[in-house]
Write an enzyme that holds these catalytic residues in place. Structure first.
Site, mmCIF file in Angstrom:
data_model
loop_
_atom_site.group_PDB
_atom_site.id
_atom_site.type_symbol
_atom_site.label_atom_id
_atom_site.label_comp_id
_atom_site.label_asym_id
_atom_site.label_seq_id
_atom_site.Cartn_x
_atom_site.Cartn_y
_atom_site.Cartn_z
ATOM 1 N N ARG A 108 13.801 -0.362 7.204
ATOM 2 C CA ARG A 108 12.397 -0.416 7.643
ATOM 3 C C ARG A 108 12.136 0.861 8.421
ATOM 4 N NH1 ARG A 108 8.708 -5.122 10.262
ATOM 5 N NH2 ARG A 108 8.792 -5.679 8.070
ATOM 6 N N CYS A 267 0.421 -11.664 5.553
ATOM 7 C CA CYS A 267 1.864 -11.387 5.615
ATOM 8 C C CYS A 267 2.463 -11.725 6.975
ATOM 9 C CB CYS A 267 2.129 -9.927 5.269
ATOM 10 S SG CYS A 267 1.421 -8.750 6.449
ATOM 11 N N ARG A 295 9.876 -15.010 1.300
ATOM 12 C CA ARG A 295 10.535 -13.715 1.484
ATOM 13 C C ARG A 295 12.025 -13.858 1.156
ATOM 14 N NH1 ARG A 295 8.258 -9.875 4.902
ATOM 15 N NH2 ARG A 295 10.018 -8.605 4.193
HETATM 16 N N1 NVA Z 1 0.467 -3.570 7.938
HETATM 17 C C1 NVA Z 1 1.361 -4.254 8.838
HETATM 18 C C2 NVA Z 1 2.295 -5.137 8.086
HETATM 19 C C3 NVA Z 1 3.243 -5.918 8.965
HETATM 20 C C4 NVA Z 1 4.215 -6.756 8.200
HETATM 21 C C5 NVA Z 1 2.130 -3.234 9.666
HETATM 22 O O1 NVA Z 1 2.625 -2.255 9.102
HETATM 23 O O2 NVA Z 1 2.229 -3.423 10.880
HETATM 24 N N1 CP Z 2 5.612 -9.690 7.159
HETATM 25 C C1 CP Z 2 6.613 -8.991 7.755
HETATM 26 O O1 CP Z 2 7.179 -8.053 7.202
HETATM 27 O O2 CP Z 2 6.913 -9.448 9.005
HETATM 28 P P1 CP Z 2 7.916 -8.787 10.041
HETATM 29 O O3 CP Z 2 7.259 -7.537 10.564
HETATM 30 O O4 CP Z 2 8.098 -9.822 11.105
HETATM 31 O O5 CP Z 2 9.203 -8.462 9.341
#
Ligand code: NVA
Ligand code: CP
Length: 308
Positions: A108, A267, A295
């Site tokens: 991530r 999400c 997920r």
């Molecule tokens: N668009 C959001 C998605 C979180 C899962 C973000 O990047 O914070």
């Molecule tokens: N939807 C999602 O990716 O959530 P997190 O940021 O908690 O991983």
């Protein structure tokens, strides 16, 4: 090497096979405990390293459980406690070392190019667990959730409200092209999808409508989706952005303009009272908790696809 970085990198056939395997594995293990392994344990003796440059609840938990259900193990690495491209060790060297230890990496990142850079130097697959540009694992889970509720997504109408230029909306546009559904994005001009993704959509003949009118975006919709107005690491004037997006809130009045049996997706995490009202997210049409659960199932097939 089969990396899972963007939905647009895979063929429609490969994406479909991932969804079908996810559905099947979910059905086949319905009497097992949450973290018990599937009978065939395809990931037995194998492990995944997960690196989180940004916070996460669902991605962290669901990948860990996914790996357990596949019969393997996972280790979570926080960039602050490992040598990770900060001068003391390059991303390239970290990638070489991880290749020796584990079978697959999930990253991530705040910078999509870290995925490409890391992927280039790994001799094992890498999965995108969210970047500034895309969130493909979430969208795969959302497609699975949609189809469990409403059948094949091909030919259906999906609506996206609010920020039309973030990681989720980018992956959703790619999915619309690959799975053949109509996507209607309701957003102000300032937050329209960017040129790069619009060009991709045009080239790939995506059935896409971008409109400033929220009612037009939800008309005939089978599923209304939204996301936080301000994403993680979004370097904007938050107050001003929220003001610009105010009219794109998903509330009961807007939901009534969609099909009567439309579903609501998010999400998570959610900005309650901002992009969606409590009444909608906690209401009967909402499938948000199942999206989070799926997920696990979608990511199990993504891992299997990468390794086979
Ligand atoms: N668009 C959001 C998605 C979180 C899962 C973000 O990047 O914070
Ligand atoms: N939807 C999602 O990716 O959530 P997190 O940021 O908690 O991983």
């Amino acid at each position: 090497m089969k990396n899972f970085i963007d939905i647009s990198d895979l063929s429609s056939k490969a994406l479909r096979s991932i969804i079908e395997e996810a559905k099947l594995r979910k059905i086949n293990r319905k009497n097992l405990n949450k973290s018990a392994p599937d009978e065939d344990k395809p990931f037995e003796g194998k492990s995944m390293a997960m690196i989180f440059e940004k916070p996460s609840t669902r991605t962290r938990m669901s990948f860990d459980i996914a790996v357990k259900q596949l019969g393997g193990s996972s280790i979570i690495l926080n960039p602050d406690v490992i040598h990770y491209g900060k001068g003391d060790e390059t991303l390239k060297d970290t990638a070489k070392v991880l290749t020796e230890y584990v079978d697959i990496v999930m990253l991530r990142t705040s910078s999509h190019k870290n995925l490409e850079e890391f992927g280039k130097h790994l001799d094992i697959p890498i999965i995108n667990g969210l970047s500034d540009k895309s969130h493909p694992c979430q969208i795969m889970s959302d497609i699975m959730t949609f189809e469990e509720t409403k059948g094949l997504i091909t030919g259906k109408v999906i609506s996206w409200l609010g920020d039309g230029n973030n990681n989720m909306s980018n992956s959703l546009i790619e999915a619309a092209g690959k799975f053949g559904f109509q996507l209607k994005i309701g957003c102000p001009t300032k937050y329209m999808p960017d040129k790069r993704i619009l060009n991709w959509a045009k080239k790939n003949k995506v059935n896409l409508l971008v409109t400033k009118k929220p009612e037009e975006a939800v008309k005939d919709s089978d599923c209304v989706m939204t996301d936080k107005w301000v994403s993680m690491n979004d370097k904007v004037n938050k107050k001003l952005k929220k003001k610009h997006l105010k009219n794109y809130q998903v509330n009961k009045k807007l939901m009534l303009k969609a099909k009567s049996d439309t579903i609501f997706m998010h999400c998570l995490p959610v900005g309650r009272g901002e992009e969606v009202t409590d009444e909608v997210i906690d209401g009967k049409q909402s499938v948000v908790w199942r999206q989070a659960l799926n997920r696990v199932h979608a990511q199990k097939s993504i891992i299997n696809w990468c390794l086979n």
